[in-house]
Write an enzyme that holds these catalytic residues in place. Structure first.
Site: not given
Length: 140
Positions: A14, A88, A92
């Site tokens: 996150c 998120c 990533c």
């Protein structure tokens, strides 16, 4: 005590709210013990955990006051079996064939521990579901 050689590795990511990844990692560690390798990461290291997150987790008997998230790297993602992004996913790294789960969580209105409790409860429920998917019974 030896640990299983083929235990799954789960990474919680996150970027904008590291407390969520720390909650996920803490619940999975608490419920799975050494049967799963658990990691959490964010966009930058933090000096400490949000005090409201610490308090909300203490209410359910888990102390995360000493945790700090690791910096997210491509190697951390590459070396994990399951990568769970928590609001998120666009930040990533993505590798073909890897298992990604996107756990979107609504932000309740308000601040402090009152605002963290619903997120904590949602994270715990999802972690329990993940254990079922991995075929690992919860120990607590």
């Amino acid at each position: 005590m030896s640990t299983p050689a083929m235990r799954p590795s789960v990474l919680f990511v996150c970027v904008h709210n590291a407390g969520r990844s720390q909650m996920g990692a803490a619940f999975l560690t608490h419920l799975a013990g050494d049967r799963v390798e658990v990691r959490s990461a964010g966009s930058a290291p933090a000096d400490s955990v949000n005090p409201a997150v610490v308090e909300a987790m203490r209410e359910v008997g888990i102390d995360i006051s000493a945790q700090t998230p690791k910096v997210l790297t491509t190697e951390t993602v590459r070396s994990s079996d399951v990568v769970i992004t928590m609001g998120c996913g666009d930040a990533c790294p993505v590798f073909p064939g890897k298992r990604y789960l996107d756990w979107q969580l609504d932000d309740p209105a308000g601040r402090g521990v009152e605002a963290v409790r619903p997120i904590r409860d949602a994270v715990e429920a999802r972690v329990r579901g993940l254990l079922g998917e991995l075929g690992i019974p919860a120990s607590a």
